[in-house]
Motif scaffolding. Structure first.
Motif, mmCIF file in Angstrom:
data_model
loop_
_atom_site.group_PDB
_atom_site.id
_atom_site.type_symbol
_atom_site.label_atom_id
_atom_site.label_comp_id
_atom_site.label_asym_id
_atom_site.label_seq_id
_atom_site.Cartn_x
_atom_site.Cartn_y
_atom_site.Cartn_z
ATOM 1 N N GLU A 195 0.905 -1.171 0.204
ATOM 2 C CA GLU A 195 -0.107 0.063 0.099
ATOM 3 C C GLU A 195 1.001 1.413 0.150
ATOM 4 O O GLU A 195 0.564 2.238 -0.645
ATOM 5 N N ALA A 196 1.900 1.217 0.613
ATOM 6 C CA ALA A 196 2.841 2.240 1.040
ATOM 7 C C ALA A 196 3.655 2.736 -0.644
ATOM 8 O O ALA A 196 3.658 3.860 -1.151
ATOM 9 N N GLU A 197 3.901 1.601 -1.480
ATOM 10 C CA GLU A 197 4.350 1.626 -2.577
ATOM 11 C C GLU A 197 3.413 2.268 -3.638
ATOM 12 O O GLU A 197 3.806 3.195 -4.365
ATOM 13 N N ARG A 198 2.096 1.626 -3.448
ATOM 14 C CA ARG A 198 1.178 2.375 -4.288
ATOM 15 C C ARG A 198 0.831 3.759 -4.141
ATOM 16 O O ARG A 198 0.518 4.696 -4.966
ATOM 17 N N LEU A 199 0.827 4.049 -2.876
ATOM 18 C CA LEU A 199 0.607 5.620 -2.540
ATOM 19 C C LEU A 199 1.558 6.620 -2.780
ATOM 20 O O LEU A 199 1.269 7.507 -3.508
ATOM 21 N N ARG A 200 2.959 5.912 -3.079
ATOM 22 C CA ARG A 200 3.950 6.549 -3.441
ATOM 23 C C ARG A 200 3.593 6.921 -5.144
ATOM 24 O O ARG A 200 3.554 8.297 -5.651
ATOM 25 N N ILE A 201 3.538 6.037 -5.628
ATOM 26 C CA ILE A 201 2.934 5.989 -7.306
ATOM 27 C C ILE A 201 2.048 6.727 -7.454
ATOM 28 O O ILE A 201 1.604 7.736 -8.200
ATOM 29 N N GLU A 202 0.787 6.896 -6.591
ATOM 30 C CA GLU A 202 -0.589 7.794 -6.803
ATOM 31 C C GLU A 202 -0.156 9.136 -6.679
ATOM 32 O O GLU A 202 -0.388 9.858 -7.461
ATOM 33 N N LYS A 203 0.626 9.476 -5.553
ATOM 34 C CA LYS A 203 0.861 11.008 -5.388
ATOM 35 C C LYS A 203 1.945 11.463 -6.644
ATOM 36 O O LYS A 203 1.647 12.474 -7.165
ATOM 37 N N LYS A 204 2.809 10.644 -7.243
ATOM 38 C CA LYS A 204 3.738 11.115 -8.332
ATOM 39 C C LYS A 204 2.842 11.072 -9.421
ATOM 40 O O LYS A 204 2.980 12.088 -10.322
ATOM 41 N N SER A 205 1.721 10.294 -9.689
ATOM 42 C CA SER A 205 0.961 10.345 -10.855
ATOM 43 C C SER A 205 0.156 11.731 -11.018
ATOM 44 O O SER A 205 -0.085 12.073 -12.023
ATOM 45 N N PHE A 206 -0.106 12.133 -9.802
ATOM 46 C CA PHE A 206 -1.049 13.214 -9.769
ATOM 47 C C PHE A 206 -0.087 14.411 -10.081
ATOM 48 O O PHE A 206 -0.644 15.633 -10.620
ATOM 49 N N GLN A 207 1.185 14.356 -9.394
ATOM 50 C CA GLN A 207 2.009 15.454 -9.809
ATOM 51 C C GLN A 207 2.378 15.590 -11.351
ATOM 52 O O GLN A 207 2.483 16.450 -11.836
ATOM 53 N N HIS A 208 2.376 14.455 -11.867
ATOM 54 C CA HIS A 208 2.629 14.113 -13.301
ATOM 55 C C HIS A 208 1.491 14.720 -14.013
ATOM 56 O O HIS A 208 1.565 15.591 -15.251
ATOM 57 N N LEU A 209 0.336 14.474 -13.709
ATOM 58 C CA LEU A 209 -0.913 14.953 -14.392
ATOM 59 C C LEU A 209 -0.980 16.608 -14.577
ATOM 60 O O LEU A 209 -1.181 16.931 -15.477
ATOM 61 N N CYS A 210 -0.664 16.928 -13.248
ATOM 62 C CA CYS A 210 -0.518 18.363 -13.286
ATOM 63 C C CYS A 210 0.287 19.180 -14.145
ATOM 64 O O CYS A 210 0.127 20.174 -14.693
ATOM 65 N N ASP A 211 1.642 18.678 -14.155
ATOM 66 C CA ASP A 211 2.471 19.016 -14.947
ATOM 67 C C ASP A 211 2.139 18.875 -16.542
ATOM 68 O O ASP A 211 2.324 19.629 -17.203
ATOM 69 N N MET A 212 1.620 17.730 -17.060
ATOM 70 C CA MET A 212 1.198 17.489 -18.341
ATOM 71 C C MET A 212 0.283 18.511 -18.923
ATOM 72 O O MET A 212 0.039 18.782 -19.986
ATOM 73 N N PHE A 213 -0.787 18.903 -17.823
ATOM 74 C CA PHE A 213 -1.702 19.759 -18.101
ATOM 75 C C PHE A 213 -1.460 20.925 -18.325
ATOM 76 O O PHE A 213 -1.602 21.635 -19.498
#
Length: 293
Positions: free
Chosen positions: A59-77
């Motif tokens: 769960e901790a590894e998936r949470l790290r990916i989750e946060k990074k994916s949202f950061q990337h989503l904002c960058d890409m937008f």
């Protein structure tokens, strides 16, 4: 009302596009806090997708990916908005291609090309490859409901010699070009969920989950005898990407039905497993279940 919304929002978009990259990413950090921590935009959907696709992680590894994916989503937008005013020189330094020689070799074969890629890393800046191709470039997209913003998106893409066509326009455009002898480069982002239908659904295991997949690119490539390439995009660092071409087929009629689509999905899956934080997890990718008799 739609025109009023456009008049109010367009100046903001234009100003954002003029920001230097350090300020652009500072703004992205602020949007991330608002989107992820305050609003919680599609957080449940992302968490569910990650649990289904990456059950072997903690769960901790998936949470790290989750946060990074949202950061990337904002960058890409914001990078998408930056496209409105970015220069060719800047784009060429920020999105590079490792093996354009392979692409040019495929052009020499004298057939139109179906280019397949996933919603991974920077699929928005893939349009920059139109700087390098001799073929006429077409990007398939979903029409925006507001016609003024729809025209704006088309205007942005035209800066990179890309012609936007909707899914309904795709086959007539390819057919017309084939009839008139126009060699085209057609961009397909085909890794998302197809519309639910009782017919024409092909089921395949993607990330270990049985799900329907798009077969339109393969069908059109076979019908109009196109060569098929996969573009693997890698995020080198913030704001910098690298694309590498891989041949899916240079003789589509020798490939059994559905195998091109399955090979494409396998390559997208391999990308995700390498760096899962750069995939678009906000989409409800596994919402359809196969019906049993």
């Amino acid at each position: 009302m739609q025109f009023l919304a456009y008049l109010l929002i367009y100046p903001i978009i234009w100003l954002i596009s003029k920001l230097p990259f350090p300020l652009l990413y500072l703004l992205s950090d602020g949007i991330y806090i608002l989107l992820y921590r305050v609003i919680g935009y599609r957080k449940k959907a992302v968490r569910r997708n990650l649990a289904m696709a990456l059950p072997h992680l903690s769960e901790a590894e998936r949470l790290r990916i989750e946060k990074k994916s949202f950061q990337h989503l904002c960058d890409m937008f914001l990078e998408m908005i930056k496209t409105l005013s970015i220069s060719r020189k800047t784009m060429e330094t920020r999105f590079t291609f490792t093996n354009m020689d392979l692409f040019h070799a495929m052009e020499e074969k004298g057939k139109s090309i179906a280019l397949m890629c996933g919603h991974y890393a920077s699929y928005e800046w893939v349009i920059s490859m139109n700087y390098y191709t001799r073929f006429k470039g077409f990007a398939i997209y979903k029409r925006i409901a507001n016609p003024y913003f729809d025209r704006l998106v088309k205007k942005i893409r035209s800066r990179f010699k890309a012609y936007l066509i909707t899914t309904k326009e795709t086959k007539p455009t390819i057919e017309k070009n084939a009839r008139e002898g126009v060699l085209g480069l057609y961009g397909f982002a085909s890794d998302q969920t197809p519309r639910w239908s009782e017919t024409n659904l092909h089921w395949h295991h993607f990330m270990g989950i049985e799900t329907p997949i798009h077969i339109g690119a393969e069908s059109l490539a076979k019908q109009y005898d196109m060569n098929v390439l996969f573009l693997k995009v890698r995020k080198v660092k913030r704001g910098y990407y690298e694309g590498t071409f891989e041949i899916l087929s240079d003789n589509v009629h020798e490939v059994p039905d559905y195998k091109l689509s399955e090979a494409f999905m396998a390559k997208v899956e391999a990308q995700i497993l390498e760096q899962p934080e750069y995939y678009m997890w906000t989409h409800k990718r596994w919402k359809h279940k196969k019906r049993t008799a």
